[in-house]
Design an enzyme around this catalytic site. Structure first.
Site, PDB file in Angstrom:
ATOM      1  N   LYS A  22       0.859  -1.278  -0.040  1.00  0.00           N
ATOM      2  CA  LYS A  22       0.089   0.000   0.080  1.00  0.00           C
ATOM      3  C   LYS A  22       0.785   1.295   0.126  1.00  0.00           C
ATOM      4  CE  LYS A  22      -1.763   1.777   4.137  1.00  0.00           C
ATOM      5  NZ  LYS A  22      -1.542   2.929   4.172  1.00  0.00           N
ATOM      6  N   ASN A  23       1.803   1.246   0.835  1.00  0.00           N
ATOM      7  CA  ASN A  23       2.714   2.424   1.164  1.00  0.00           C
ATOM      8  C   ASN A  23       3.596   2.850   0.018  1.00  0.00           C
ATOM      9  OD1 ASN A  23       1.432   2.674   3.435  1.00  0.00           O
ATOM     10  ND2 ASN A  23       3.159   2.362   4.870  1.00  0.00           N
ATOM     11  N   CYS A 116      -5.182   7.301   9.653  1.00  0.00           N
ATOM     12  CA  CYS A 116      -5.112   6.746  10.882  1.00  0.00           C
ATOM     13  C   CYS A 116      -4.766   7.990  11.815  1.00  0.00           C
ATOM     14  CB  CYS A 116      -4.197   5.696  10.864  1.00  0.00           C
ATOM     15  SG  CYS A 116      -4.763   4.131  10.298  1.00  0.00           S
ATOM     16  N   ARG A 121       0.772  14.013  13.440  1.00  0.00           N
ATOM     17  CA  ARG A 121       1.051  13.768  12.150  1.00  0.00           C
ATOM     18  C   ARG A 121       0.937  15.106  11.546  1.00  0.00           C
ATOM     19  NH1 ARG A 121      -1.371   8.234   9.801  1.00  0.00           N
ATOM     20  NH2 ARG A 121       0.836   8.028   8.745  1.00  0.00           N
ATOM     21  N   ASP A 306       4.784   0.255  11.856  1.00  0.00           N
ATOM     22  CA  ASP A 306       3.316  -0.296  11.202  1.00  0.00           C
ATOM     23  C   ASP A 306       3.389  -1.776  11.789  1.00  0.00           C
ATOM     24  OD1 ASP A 306       2.699   2.109  10.148  1.00  0.00           O
ATOM     25  OD2 ASP A 306       3.340   1.438   8.187  1.00  0.00           O
ATOM     26  N   ARG A 399      -8.423  -0.607   4.619  1.00  0.00           N
ATOM     27  CA  ARG A 399      -7.563   0.529   4.119  1.00  0.00           C
ATOM     28  C   ARG A 399      -6.182  -0.030   3.799  1.00  0.00           C
ATOM     29  NH1 ARG A 399      -6.204   4.823   7.678  1.00  0.00           N
ATOM     30  NH2 ARG A 399      -5.051   5.028   6.046  1.00  0.00           N
TER      31      ARG A 399
HETATM   32  C1  UD1 Z   1       4.488   6.611   6.072  1.00  0.00           C
HETATM   33  C2  UD1 Z   1       3.522   5.534   6.167  1.00  0.00           C
HETATM   34  C3  UD1 Z   1       3.055   4.904   7.596  1.00  0.00           C
HETATM   35  C4  UD1 Z   1       4.178   4.752   8.378  1.00  0.00           C
HETATM   36  C5  UD1 Z   1       5.198   6.323   8.486  1.00  0.00           C
HETATM   37  C6  UD1 Z   1       6.367   5.758   9.317  1.00  0.00           C
HETATM   38  C7  UD1 Z   1       2.577   5.798   4.022  1.00  0.00           C
HETATM   39  C8  UD1 Z   1       1.399   5.827   3.432  1.00  0.00           C
HETATM   40  N1  UD1 Z   1       2.509   5.918   5.327  1.00  0.00           N
HETATM   41  O1  UD1 Z   1       3.546   7.723   6.940  1.00  0.00           O
HETATM   42  O2  UD1 Z   1       2.514   3.686   7.081  1.00  0.00           O
HETATM   43  O3  UD1 Z   1       3.849   4.345   9.790  1.00  0.00           O
HETATM   44  O4  UD1 Z   1       5.686   6.498   7.268  1.00  0.00           O
HETATM   45  O5  UD1 Z   1       7.298   4.786   8.873  1.00  0.00           O
HETATM   46  O6  UD1 Z   1       3.716   5.530   3.475  1.00  0.00           O
HETATM   47  N2  UD1 Z   1       6.438  14.426  10.750  1.00  0.00           N
HETATM   48  C9  UD1 Z   1       6.664  15.691  11.474  1.00  0.00           C
HETATM   49  N3  UD1 Z   1       6.267  16.586  10.380  1.00  0.00           N
HETATM   50  C10 UD1 Z   1       6.016  16.183   9.132  1.00  0.00           C
HETATM   51  C11 UD1 Z   1       6.110  14.608   8.648  1.00  0.00           C
HETATM   52  C12 UD1 Z   1       6.180  13.868   9.788  1.00  0.00           C
HETATM   53  O7  UD1 Z   1       6.735  16.055  12.345  1.00  0.00           O
HETATM   54  O8  UD1 Z   1       6.055  17.080   8.114  1.00  0.00           O
HETATM   55  C13 UD1 Z   1       6.334  13.108  12.178  1.00  0.00           C
HETATM   56  C14 UD1 Z   1       5.134  12.379  12.333  1.00  0.00           C
HETATM   57  O9  UD1 Z   1       4.229  13.354  13.038  1.00  0.00           O
HETATM   58  C15 UD1 Z   1       5.519  11.147  12.943  1.00  0.00           C
HETATM   59  C16 UD1 Z   1       7.035  10.929  12.279  1.00  0.00           C
HETATM   60  O10 UD1 Z   1       7.474  12.325  11.549  1.00  0.00           O
HETATM   61  O11 UD1 Z   1       5.859  11.205  14.008  1.00  0.00           O
HETATM   62  C17 UD1 Z   1       6.923  10.083  10.936  1.00  0.00           C
HETATM   63  O12 UD1 Z   1       6.161  10.425   9.792  1.00  0.00           O
HETATM   64  P1  UD1 Z   1       6.273  10.243   8.353  1.00  0.00           P
HETATM   65  O13 UD1 Z   1       7.644   9.464   8.228  1.00  0.00           O
HETATM   66  O14 UD1 Z   1       6.250  11.345   7.748  1.00  0.00           O
HETATM   67  O15 UD1 Z   1       5.295   9.147   8.276  1.00  0.00           O
HETATM   68  P2  UD1 Z   1       4.039   9.162   6.951  1.00  0.00           P
HETATM   69  O16 UD1 Z   1       4.877   9.591   5.665  1.00  0.00           O
HETATM   70  O17 UD1 Z   1       2.963  10.247   7.415  1.00  0.00           O
END
Ligand code: UD1
Length: 418
Positions: A22-23, A116, A121, A306, A399
């Site tokens: 999915k990711n 989720c 986030r 995850d 999802r």
């Molecule tokens: C992606 C994955 C999700 C996985 C996560 C971490 C997808 C669709 N989802 O989510 O399944 O759990 O990576 O491996 O690929 N953060 C900030 N600011 C930002 C962006 C992120 O503070 O602008 C923080 C988030 O709140 C979180 C951490 O960084 O605590 C990791 O987030 P991130 O790696 O961005 O996860 P996603 O891309 O949302």
């Protein structure tokens, strides 16, 4: 509302093909908009999040055809630069369409994404990176209005945290930047490499994907391409947990061992025997799992956040006390109260540490999925529990996990969707 009804206590013995990731599929689908032309994406899982991504593509003017697990996207005539709030709210990955819109059209209007509820986030890293690349972003009544005045410019971006989504957004925006973009402290997840592999086929110039420093030279002529999405490493870890929790032997076809080394080590530490040969993984459970003294989620290649809820479900009946630290998201223990309803003995300390005292056996209960992986964890726990478990809010599971009831049935579980 659909529910899963699981009668636990059956020893598993079965074989299953692993779904596509999915990711990986979601950012690649967003990228089909950025590159233009026709792309053929194979191994695309049938998930509600994928349907949500296709709806966004259609909304921008792309033509979509779906044939089994293949999706054909023709983005030649796409012209829409705005994604409505109802589509943005469907999932967190909708934000990756912002990089695609900016790359293709030099502008985009989106609202903050949904997904989720596993923590704050924020998208600050996405937005500050795009700003550094010359994108002007203004917030107007909850809508992020993004445009470039003099085009996107390549630059050096050092991420404060290796965010998966921010890395993907920067890569997409950088495709049409003037000059080179260098990302340091980039996310190293296999899904980033898969996105780059697709973009390379489209004519992009990218090096270093899968490592901490990624270089993208913008301005190359891009075209659509054919690509097969990598297997889903998180769903692979879910099947490991099924065998670990219910007992028995599970074979999973189509596994990429490199992507799950840490997860394999964790289940081996708990006493499972795991072999991977030619893409087939076989997991055999011990009589009773051993505790894992300390497990901490980390960015790739560490233990994935995850897979945390899912291994917790398995460890809730291990022999001894396991300690699990969640270091990526703030609110990722929503499954804990539900596991407790099933008889688990779990204490959460400081909001990010779960102390799991292994109990002899879980028992069936009425529980509710609060998020995708937490929901999968409940389904896994139910396989090993005595009696019937009913899981509400199955839409969370849908999802990210394709037809979970069919997959678990293949392994020998007694599971129905009602
Ligand atoms: C992606 C994955 C999700 C996985 C996560 C971490 C997808 C669709 N989802 O989510 O399944 O759990 O990576 O491996 O690929 N953060 C900030 N600011 C930002 C962006 C992120 O503070 O602008 C923080 C988030 O709140 C979180 C951490 O960084 O605590 C990791 O987030 P991130 O790696 O961005 O996860 P996603 O891309 O949302």
């Amino acid at each position: 509302m659909e529910k899963l009804v699981i009668n636990g206590g059956r020893i598993l013995d079965g074989k299953i093909n692993l779904q596509g990731s999915k990711n990986s599929a979601l950012p690649i689908l967003a990228a089909t908009l950025a590159v233009g032309g026709v792309s053929v994406i194979h191994n695309c899982p049938k998930l509600t999040d994928v349907s949500a991504a296709l709806k966004i593509l259609e909304h921008t003017g792309c033509k979509i055809k779906r044939e089994g697990h293949t999706v054909i996207v023709d983005s030649s005539e796409a012209s829409g630069v705005e994604i409505p709030e109802c589509m943005m709210r469907e999932m967190r990955s909708s934000i990756i369409f912002l990089g695609a819109l900016i790359s293709r059209f030099g502008e985009g209007r989106v609202t903050p994404p949904g997904g989720c509820e596993i923590g704050l986030r924020p998208i600050d890293l996405h937005l500050s990176s795009l700003r550094k690349m010359g994108v002007k972003i203004a917030e107007n009544g909850g809508v992020l209005e993004c445009r470039t005045e003099n085009g996107i410019k390549g630059c050096h971006i050092s991420l404060a945290f290796p965010s998966v989504g921010a890395t993907e957004n920067i890569i997409l925006a950088a495709l049409s930047a003037k000059g080179e973009t260098v990302i340091t402290n980039a996310a190293r997840e296999p899904e980033i490499k898969d996105l780059a592999d697709y973009l390379l086929k489209c004519g992009a110039e990218i090096s270093g994907a899968g490592q901490s420093v990624i270089r993208i030279t913008g301005g190359r002529t891009l075209r659509g391409a054919e690509h097969a999405v990598i297997p889903d490493r998180i769903v692979a870890s879910t099947y490991m947990a099924c065998a670990a929790c219910a007992g028995g032997r599970v074979a999973v076809d189509g596994v990429e061992k490199e992507h799950i080394l840490h997860v394999i080590s964790a289940y081996e530490a708990a006493g499972c025997r795991i072999s991977v040969k030619g893409g087939e993984m076989i997991i055999k459970s011990p009589e009773r799992l051993s505790r894992i003294k300390s497990l901490r989620t980390m960015p790739y290649p560490g233990f994935p956040t995850d897979s945390q809820a899912i291994i917790m479900a398995a460890l809730s009946t291990a022999n001894g006390t396991s300690v699990i630290s969640e270091k990526i998201f703030e609110n990722r223990f929503r499954h804990v109260p539900e596991l407790i309803k099933m008889g688990a003995d779990i204490r959460v300390e400081d909001g990010c540490i779960a102390v799991v005292e292994g109990v002899e056996r879980l028992c069936g209960a009425r529980v509710s999925a609060g998020d995708l992986r937490g929901g999968c964890a409940l389904a896994v726990a139910a396989l090993g529990a005595e009696g019937e478990t009913v899981i509400d809010n199955v839409y969370h599971i849908d999802r990210g996990c394709e037809a979970i009831e069919n997959c678990f049935s293949c392994l020998g579980a007694d599971i129905k969707r009602a």
